[in-house]
Design an enzyme around this catalytic site. Structure first.
Site, PDB file in Angstrom:
ATOM      1  N   LYS A  13       0.832  -1.222   0.000  1.00  0.00           N
ATOM      2  CA  LYS A  13       0.000   0.000   0.000  1.00  0.00           C
ATOM      3  C   LYS A  13       0.864   1.269   0.000  1.00  0.00           C
ATOM      4  CE  LYS A  13      -2.252  -0.855   3.861  1.00  0.00           C
ATOM      5  NZ  LYS A  13      -1.841  -2.220   4.282  1.00  0.00           N
ATOM      6  N   ARG A 127      11.298  -7.075   5.097  1.00  0.00           N
ATOM      7  CA  ARG A 127      11.175  -5.646   4.796  1.00  0.00           C
ATOM      8  C   ARG A 127      12.199  -4.793   5.541  1.00  0.00           C
ATOM      9  NH1 ARG A 127       5.415  -2.624   5.042  1.00  0.00           N
ATOM     10  NH2 ARG A 127       5.554  -2.969   7.282  1.00  0.00           N
TER      11      ARG A 127
HETATM   12  P1  AMP Z   1       0.900   0.700   8.715  1.00  0.00           P
HETATM   13  O1  AMP Z   1       2.101   1.559   8.526  1.00  0.00           O
HETATM   14  O2  AMP Z   1      -0.295   1.192   7.967  1.00  0.00           O
HETATM   15  O3  AMP Z   1       1.196  -0.746   8.501  1.00  0.00           O
HETATM   16  O4  AMP Z   1       0.489   0.832  10.269  1.00  0.00           O
HETATM   17  C1  AMP Z   1       1.370   0.405  11.296  1.00  0.00           C
HETATM   18  C2  AMP Z   1       0.587   0.186  12.562  1.00  0.00           C
HETATM   19  O5  AMP Z   1      -0.024   1.409  12.988  1.00  0.00           O
HETATM   20  C3  AMP Z   1      -0.570  -0.803  12.451  1.00  0.00           C
HETATM   21  O6  AMP Z   1      -0.150  -2.159  12.595  1.00  0.00           O
HETATM   22  C4  AMP Z   1      -1.438  -0.367  13.632  1.00  0.00           C
HETATM   23  O7  AMP Z   1      -0.894  -0.789  14.863  1.00  0.00           O
HETATM   24  C5  AMP Z   1      -1.290   1.157  13.572  1.00  0.00           C
HETATM   25  N1  AMP Z   1      -2.329   1.760  12.709  1.00  0.00           N
HETATM   26  C6  AMP Z   1      -2.148   2.372  11.503  1.00  0.00           C
HETATM   27  N2  AMP Z   1      -3.307   2.828  11.023  1.00  0.00           N
HETATM   28  C7  AMP Z   1      -4.258   2.490  11.933  1.00  0.00           C
HETATM   29  C8  AMP Z   1      -5.660   2.657  11.988  1.00  0.00           C
HETATM   30  N3  AMP Z   1      -6.343   3.258  10.999  1.00  0.00           N
HETATM   31  N4  AMP Z   1      -6.307   2.197  13.093  1.00  0.00           N
HETATM   32  C9  AMP Z   1      -5.650   1.612  14.108  1.00  0.00           C
HETATM   33  N5  AMP Z   1      -4.324   1.390  14.104  1.00  0.00           N
HETATM   34  C10 AMP Z   1      -3.622   1.830  13.022  1.00  0.00           C
END
Ligand code: AMP
Length: 216
Positions: A13, A127
């Site tokens: 993403k 990663r």
């Molecule tokens: P990402 O970088 O999108 O993989 O997000 C890393 C981590 O941030 C996720 O595994 C969640 O712990 C937290 N996180 C990111 N976006 C959200 C969201 N919309 N709601 C809740 N936790 C989030």
């Protein structure tokens, strides 16, 4: 243009989001990046966020929505943005509807990237992330030119704390349980563009996304 990019963790993403934002000249709004930037400090909030994120759990909806609202009020998002990593629960999706209608905005398209769990495990466990510009690499199949150094900003690369096997498994199970229902929620109202990422290069996935966004 308001777009959402969705999919299980590790489907690419963030990488696709950067390409889309450059192509369509829109701001990239990633809740994961907002959290990681906040976690660089030593505040109570930083520790609270780390306690969820490093274990692979979701940050609670009320805190996530509060932080998103603060971020989205900035000028740079007023002419459009790509939401990456939000909404992750149906509750968040409902809040987003209200937030956007208050801003006189609506979602134009929802990009859903699909990938098998096996491939996701491979990608996440290898990663490497740049903590400065968030660019990602992979120690098994997509190394930077100089090992351990970001090609884009020359910063030292790291393995994210939540990219360990236990956290990855937890993130995947949470996403399957809580985030896949959000896709179903959006499918009911249309606008979901599905892209299969297995065995496709970053450029191929991006060109498919572009074609589908244009076709809409
Ligand atoms: P990402 O970088 O999108 O993989 O997000 C890393 C981590 O941030 C996720 O595994 C969640 O712990 C937290 N996180 C990111 N976006 C959200 C969201 N919309 N709601 C809740 N936790 C989030």
């Amino acid at each position: 243009m308001i777009s959402l990019i969705m999919g299980l963790p590790g489907v690419g993403k963030g990488t696709q989001a950067e390409l889309i934002c450059d192509e369509y000249n829109i701001a990239h709004l990633s809740t994961g990046n907002i959290f990681r930037n906040t976690m660089k400090g030593n505040s109570v909030l930083s520790k609270e966020l780390a306690s969820y994120i490093n274990r692979g759990e979701l940050v609670p909806d009320d805190l996530t929505i509060k932080m998103l609202k603060e971020e989205i009020s900035q000028e740079k998002y007023q002419s459009g943005f790509l939401l990456d990593g939000f909404p992750r629960t149906v509750e968040q999706a409902k809040h987003l509807n209200t937030l956007l209608s208050d801003m006189n905005m609506k979602i134009d398209n929802i990009i859903f990237i699909k990938l098998t769990t096996e491939e996701i495990m491979k990608r996440l466990s290898g990663r490497l992330t740049c903590p400065n510009c968030q660019a990602t690499y992979n120690k098994y199949f997509s190394q930077p030119v100089e090992i351990g150094i970001c090609d884009k900003c020359q910063h030292q690369l790291i393995t994210r704390e939540d990219d360990n096997t236990q956290s990855i498994k937890k993130r995947l199970s949470v996403a399957k349980e809580q985030t896949l229902p959000v896709i179903d929620y959006y499918k009911e109202i249309g606008k979901v563009i599905e892209v299969e990422a297995l065995n496709k290069s970053i450029d191929k996935v991006f060109s498919e996304i572009k074609n589908m966004v244009i076709d809409q």
